[in-house]
Design an enzyme around this catalytic site. Structure first.
Site, PDB file in Angstrom:
ATOM      1  NE  ARG A 201    -132.364  -8.216  33.612  1.00  0.00           N
ATOM      2  CZ  ARG A 201    -132.131  -8.376  32.316  1.00  0.00           C
ATOM      3  NH1 ARG A 201    -131.472  -7.452  31.645  1.00  0.00           N
ATOM      4  NH2 ARG A 201    -132.586  -9.445  31.689  1.00  0.00           N
TER       5      ARG A 201
ATOM      6  CB  SER B 286    -133.597 -13.884  35.022  1.00  0.00           C
ATOM      7  OG  SER B 286    -133.554 -14.110  33.640  1.00  0.00           O
TER       8      SER B 286
ATOM      9  CD  GLU C 157    -133.458  -9.923  36.811  1.00  0.00           C
ATOM     10  OE1 GLU C 157    -134.679  -9.774  36.889  1.00  0.00           O
ATOM     11  OE2 GLU C 157    -132.880 -10.315  35.794  1.00  0.00           O
TER      12      GLU C 157
HETATM   13  N1  EPU Z   1    -127.992 -21.602  29.342  1.00  0.00           N
HETATM   14  C1  EPU Z   1    -127.813 -22.913  29.745  1.00  0.00           C
HETATM   15  N2  EPU Z   1    -128.774 -23.491  30.515  1.00  0.00           N
HETATM   16  C2  EPU Z   1    -129.916 -22.850  30.859  1.00  0.00           C
HETATM   17  C3  EPU Z   1    -130.085 -21.515  30.466  1.00  0.00           C
HETATM   18  C4  EPU Z   1    -129.112 -20.901  29.700  1.00  0.00           C
HETATM   19  O1  EPU Z   1    -126.801 -23.536  29.441  1.00  0.00           O
HETATM   20  O2  EPU Z   1    -130.745 -23.462  31.533  1.00  0.00           O
HETATM   21  C5  EPU Z   1    -126.979 -20.985  28.459  1.00  0.00           C
HETATM   22  C6  EPU Z   1    -127.526 -20.869  27.037  1.00  0.00           C
HETATM   23  O3  EPU Z   1    -127.281 -22.003  26.290  1.00  0.00           O
HETATM   24  C7  EPU Z   1    -126.748 -19.692  26.500  1.00  0.00           C
HETATM   25  C8  EPU Z   1    -126.553 -18.820  27.731  1.00  0.00           C
HETATM   26  O4  EPU Z   1    -126.745 -19.662  28.864  1.00  0.00           O
HETATM   27  O5  EPU Z   1    -125.493 -20.077  26.045  1.00  0.00           O
HETATM   28  C9  EPU Z   1    -127.480 -17.625  27.765  1.00  0.00           C
HETATM   29  O6  EPU Z   1    -128.834 -18.052  27.769  1.00  0.00           O
HETATM   30  P1  EPU Z   1    -130.037 -17.124  27.248  1.00  0.00           P
HETATM   31  O7  EPU Z   1    -129.724 -16.574  25.911  1.00  0.00           O
HETATM   32  O8  EPU Z   1    -131.305 -17.892  27.437  1.00  0.00           O
HETATM   33  O9  EPU Z   1    -130.011 -15.864  28.187  1.00  0.00           O
HETATM   34  P2  EPU Z   1    -129.765 -15.702  29.766  1.00  0.00           P
HETATM   35  O10 EPU Z   1    -128.433 -15.075  29.972  1.00  0.00           O
HETATM   36  O11 EPU Z   1    -130.041 -16.969  30.460  1.00  0.00           O
HETATM   37  C10 EPU Z   1    -130.711 -13.246  29.783  1.00  0.00           C
HETATM   38  C11 EPU Z   1    -131.674 -12.430  30.606  1.00  0.00           C
HETATM   39  C12 EPU Z   1    -133.110 -12.743  30.208  1.00  0.00           C
HETATM   40  C13 EPU Z   1    -133.273 -12.425  28.722  1.00  0.00           C
HETATM   41  C14 EPU Z   1    -132.261 -13.277  27.929  1.00  0.00           C
HETATM   42  C15 EPU Z   1    -132.268 -12.961  26.461  1.00  0.00           C
HETATM   43  C16 EPU Z   1    -130.556 -12.021  32.713  1.00  0.00           C
HETATM   44  C17 EPU Z   1    -130.496 -12.310  34.172  1.00  0.00           C
HETATM   45  N3  EPU Z   1    -131.479 -12.688  32.016  1.00  0.00           N
HETATM   46  O12 EPU Z   1    -130.903 -14.620  30.131  1.00  0.00           O
HETATM   47  O13 EPU Z   1    -133.967 -11.888  30.948  1.00  0.00           O
HETATM   48  O14 EPU Z   1    -134.590 -12.688  28.288  1.00  0.00           O
HETATM   49  O15 EPU Z   1    -130.919 -12.997  28.409  1.00  0.00           O
HETATM   50  O16 EPU Z   1    -131.703 -11.725  26.204  1.00  0.00           O
HETATM   51  O17 EPU Z   1    -129.773 -11.188  32.233  1.00  0.00           O
HETATM   52  C18 EPU Z   1    -135.293 -11.662  32.910  1.00  0.00           C
HETATM   53  O18 EPU Z   1    -134.531 -10.769  33.262  1.00  0.00           O
HETATM   54  O19 EPU Z   1    -136.292 -11.994  33.612  1.00  0.00           O
HETATM   55  C19 EPU Z   1    -135.035 -12.389  31.678  1.00  0.00           C
HETATM   56  C20 EPU Z   1    -135.768 -13.436  31.301  1.00  0.00           C
END
Ligand code: EPU
Length: 338
Positions: free
Chosen positions: A162, A237, A333
């Site tokens: 990012r 995010s 972000e």
């Molecule tokens: N998780 C939780 N609770 C929540 C959300 C997530 O426990 O409310 C845990 C999930 O269970 C999982 C981990 O956190 O173990 C990761 O969750 P997820 O795969 O949904 O991805 P993220 O890290 O929360 C990132 C990006 C997203 C992107 C997803 C999928 C960032 C800041 N965000 O989210 O990007 O779609 O991975 O690759 O890196 C964005 O930038 O706007 C965005 C949506």
């Protein structure tokens, strides 16, 4: 090119925040952009693109330049690849669908990300194991001080998680006008290793997926977890996933053995901020019209009447709680515009 006054920015930001721009102009040509940048007498000038990664905190006493440059052209191609030149004001998701309809592979995992093409390199957008930089060839940007177009190659952009030069030493110095993407013709190399994509394809009994199948899977996954900005204001995010040192990580894991994490290098680990926020009890919580999304704690939402300040206060409350409980600092972000 007409400069208008006291324009509501509500429909120009995906949070749906009501705020006024004292001066507002639509930029539809490179020439427009040059002329506007040469104009004097405004307290400041602010670039507005898809409005999907910004939190507008108050009315803006500024000339807001809405980048509305359009066009997708084939710049060059050979038997294996195509290079597309895409103008900055093209909608990201519509462009991704265009590439899928033309059977050009590489961007399918980045389906349904809100925003425009011109801002995609700034934060090196990413999802489901793919980042923009993987298909990025170069971009053209106007140097604000000289009004000359400058080309940035991939190494020039210094992409990170990012992150890019446009958030660091190039911040406030350039306006991206177009991006060139290098995409693959068949056979496509798919990236389906991300757990949620694998299970979605399995559920649909798809064994040899096409780029369209992967795009459809990503769309289904995103629609389940992430709110549609046209129905519930949000900016994706709101926070970045924090990266911590090995020592910090060891302490953290001792105290929270069930926590998810990603190893980045031998000395750094990334912790999902969504998990930290959920553990602090914010998931699905609402404070007036500002809230935390019920399916993804990383996403702040505007139920309709929240002001930018309401959302900023909520963001601070969350940051304080995470710091207090885990000793980890989480950073926004989205760009906070004041
Ligand atoms: N998780 C939780 N609770 C929540 C959300 C997530 O426990 O409310 C845990 C999930 O269970 C999982 C981990 O956190 O173990 C990761 O969750 P997820 O795969 O949904 O991805 P993220 O890290 O929360 C990132 C990006 C997203 C992107 C997803 C999928 C960032 C800041 N965000 O989210 O990007 O779609 O991975 O690759 O890196 C964005 O930038 O706007 C965005 C949506």
């Amino acid at each position: 090119m007409k400069i208008r006054h006291n324009i509501s920015l509500k429909k120009y930001n995906t949070f749906g925040i009501e705020a006024l721009a004292s001066h507002f102009v639509e930029i539809t040509t490179i020439q427009n952009l040059k002329e506007v940048l040469q104009k004097e007498g405004y307290p400041k000038k602010i670039v507005l693109s898809g409005g999907s990664n910004m939190l507008i905190v108050n009315d803006l006493n500024a000339l807001v330049m809405h980048i509305n440059l359009k066009g997708i052209t084939i710049f060059s191609e050979d038997d294996h690849h195509v290079i597309l030149k895409v103008m900055a004001g093209e909608n990201w998701h519509e462009f991704v669908i265009w590439t899928i309809n033309h059977n050009f592979g590489g961007l399918e995992n980045l389906s349904l990300i809100p925003g425009n093409v011109g801002t995609s390199p700034i934060q090196n957008i990413g999802a489901y194991g793919v980042e923009l930089k993987d298909c990025f060839e170069s971009c053209e940007a106007m140097d604000i001080s000289t009004q000359q177009l400058v080309t940035f190659s991939r190494p020039d952009c210094r992409f990170g998680y990012r992150d890019s030069i446009f958030k660091n030493s190039g911040k406030g110095k350039y306006i991206i006008t177009s991006v060139n993407f290098k995409l693959a013709k068949q056979p496509h190399k798919l990236n389906t290793s991300y757990g949620a994509i694998e299970s979605q394809l399995k559920e649909k009994k798809i064994k040899t997926p096409t780029i369209k199948d992967v795009s459809d899977a990503v769309i289904t996954i995103r629609q389940k977890k992430l709110p549609d900005p046209s129905k519930l204001g949000n900016s994706g995010s709101f926070f970045k996933n924090p990266v911590i040192t090995k020592d910090e990580f060891n302490t953290f894991l001792n105290n929270n053995p069930e926590a998810p994490f990603y190893k980045i290098s031998d000395s750094t680990y990334k912790i999902p901020a969504g998990w930290l926020i959920e553990k602090c009890g914010f998931k699905g919580k609402r404070f007036g019209d500002a809230g935390v999304h019920k399916n993804q704690a990383l996403v702040l939402v505007n139920f309709g009447g929240a002001s930018g300040m309401d959302l900023l206060k909520l963001a601070h409350k969350i940051q304080d709680a995470v710091l207090k409980r885990f000793g980890i600092e989480i950073k926004p972000e989205v760009n906070i515009i004041t």
